[in-house]
Design a protein around this motif. Structure first.
Motif, short mmCIF file in Angstrom:
data_model
loop_
_atom_site.label_atom_id
_atom_site.label_comp_id
_atom_site.label_asym_id
_atom_site.label_seq_id
_atom_site.Cartn_x
_atom_site.Cartn_y
_atom_site.Cartn_z
N ALA A 180 0.83 -1.21 0.00
CA ALA A 180 0.00 0.00 0.00
C ALA A 180 0.86 1.26 0.00
N ASN A 181 1.96 1.22 0.73
CA ASN A 181 2.87 2.37 0.76
C ASN A 181 3.71 2.46 -0.51
N ARG A 182 4.13 1.32 -1.02
CA ARG A 182 4.96 1.33 -2.24
C ARG A 182 4.22 1.96 -3.41
N ARG A 183 2.91 1.73 -3.48
CA ARG A 183 2.11 2.28 -4.58
C ARG A 183 2.07 3.80 -4.56
N LEU A 184 2.36 4.39 -3.43
CA LEU A 184 2.29 5.85 -3.30
C LEU A 184 3.59 6.54 -3.69
N LEU A 185 4.62 5.77 -3.97
CA LEU A 185 5.89 6.35 -4.37
C LEU A 185 5.81 6.91 -5.80
N PRO A 186 6.56 7.94 -6.13
CA PRO A 186 7.49 8.66 -5.25
C PRO A 186 6.90 9.90 -4.58
N ASP A 187 5.79 10.40 -5.12
CA ASP A 187 5.31 11.71 -4.67
C ASP A 187 4.13 11.66 -3.71
N ASP A 188 3.17 10.76 -3.96
CA ASP A 188 1.96 10.76 -3.14
C ASP A 188 2.22 10.41 -1.69
N ILE A 189 3.27 9.65 -1.43
CA ILE A 189 3.57 9.28 -0.05
C ILE A 189 3.96 10.51 0.78
N LEU A 190 4.43 11.55 0.12
CA LEU A 190 4.82 12.78 0.81
C LEU A 190 3.60 13.60 1.24
N LYS A 191 2.41 13.22 0.76
CA LYS A 191 1.18 13.93 1.11
C LYS A 191 0.43 13.24 2.25
N ILE A 192 0.94 12.11 2.71
CA ILE A 192 0.27 11.32 3.73
C ILE A 192 0.51 11.93 5.12
N ASN A 193 -0.56 12.02 5.91
CA ASN A 193 -0.45 12.60 7.25
C ASN A 193 -0.56 11.58 8.37
N GLY A 194 -1.23 10.46 8.13
CA GLY A 194 -1.43 9.46 9.17
C GLY A 194 -1.05 8.08 8.70
N SER A 195 -0.55 7.26 9.63
CA SER A 195 -0.05 5.92 9.27
C SER A 195 -1.10 5.05 8.59
N THR A 196 -2.36 5.20 8.98
CA THR A 196 -3.41 4.34 8.45
C THR A 196 -3.92 4.81 7.09
N GLU A 197 -3.59 6.02 6.70
CA GLU A 197 -4.10 6.56 5.45
C GLU A 197 -3.75 5.70 4.24
N PRO A 198 -2.48 5.25 4.08
CA PRO A 198 -2.18 4.38 2.93
C PRO A 198 -3.00 3.09 2.93
N ALA A 199 -3.25 2.55 4.12
CA ALA A 199 -4.04 1.32 4.22
C ALA A 199 -5.47 1.55 3.75
N ILE A 200 -6.06 2.68 4.14
CA ILE A 200 -7.42 2.99 3.73
C ILE A 200 -7.48 3.22 2.22
N LEU A 201 -6.51 3.94 1.69
CA LEU A 201 -6.47 4.19 0.24
C LEU A 201 -6.36 2.89 -0.55
N ALA A 202 -5.71 1.90 0.04
CA ALA A 202 -5.52 0.61 -0.63
C ALA A 202 -6.68 -0.34 -0.39
N GLY A 203 -7.69 0.09 0.37
CA GLY A 203 -8.84 -0.75 0.62
C GLY A 203 -8.62 -1.81 1.67
#
Length: 238
Positions: A180-203
């Motif tokens: 879930a975090n790898r998919r956000l590379l390289p730029d979108d991961i820099l917009k994340i504010n909370g640890s659970t956010e990538p998990a929610i975005l990935a369903g």
């Protein structure tokens, strides 16, 4: 396998201190040492990976070597380098953890600046994640909550019974969370504010469990003063 990923790479700029807040001495030890004691002593935590700047890694080792019963030697697995933001630091840690943790392992993410982590909260997070892709402790909103796009005018009232404040530690299935975090590379991961956010975005299926109001993060001088007062009054032991 349950792996703790301890984030100790922050600069603590809001504290206005000469050193990062997690390394400030409170009582007779550094702030990061308090949650380290709890994480390493918990019987269900099998390994600990720590994100820290090289400048402070020796300090952390010194804190770890003071732990009882050889816990540092048996559970510490290594350091990871901080990233440009908190979530990229988490990703760096996940990359290293993936080298020795199986995909189905759980990774528990916690901040070194949250010294009041309890054994009970760790257990609740690990138990809450069973049958899910992860779990996060939350606190209900006590105050009335309003929505405003520009921060200048109130546009509508939100139903506070449906809104929760997330806390740490958060627990995730390692393989799915890493992806879930790898998919956000390289730029979108820099917009994340909370640890659970990538998990929610990935369903991912993230369960909510009751949080602990006492497990506050030291961010400001007032937080530090509050924690130091708790130490002086013998209330810090969780």
């Amino acid at each position: 396998m349950n792996i703790a990923l301890l984030l100790s790479g922050g600069t603590g700029s809001r504290m206005g201190s000469d050193i990062p807040k997690q390394y400030i001495i409170a009582g007779d030890k550094r702030i990061c040492a308090y949650c380290m004691e709890t994480l390493f002593a918990h019987p269900d935590i099998d390994a600990v990976q720590i994100v820290a700047d090289p400048e402070w890694q020796k300090t952390i080792v010194q804190c770890g070597e003071r732990l009882s019963r050889g816990l540092w030697e048996s559970k510490f697995r290594g350091f990871s380098l901080p990233g440009e933001n908190r979530q990229l630091s988490i990703f760096h840690g996940l990359e290293d953890v993936s080298g020795y943790g199986e995909e189905g392992a759980y990774v528990l993410v916690h901040d070194a600046a949250r010294p009041l982590l309890s054994m009970e909260q760790i257990s609740s997070c690990l138990q809450g994640a069973v049958g899910h892709d992860g779990a996060m402790p939350v606190l209900p909103m006590k105050d009335t909550v309003y929505y405003s796009r520009d921060g200048q005018r109130v546009e509508k009232l939100l139903d506070r019974s449906t809104i929760y404040a997330g806390q740490a530690p958060e627990v995730f299935v390692l393989g799915r969370y890493y992806e879930a975090n790898r998919r956000l590379l390289p730029d979108d991961i820099l917009k994340i504010n909370g640890s659970t956010e990538p998990a929610i975005l990935a369903g991912m299926d993230i369960a909510m469990i009751p949080g602990d109001e006492g497990n506050f993060k030291i961010t400001t001088k007032a937080d530090l003063e509050r924690f130091c007062k708790m130490i002086a009054e013998g209330e810090w032991k969780r």
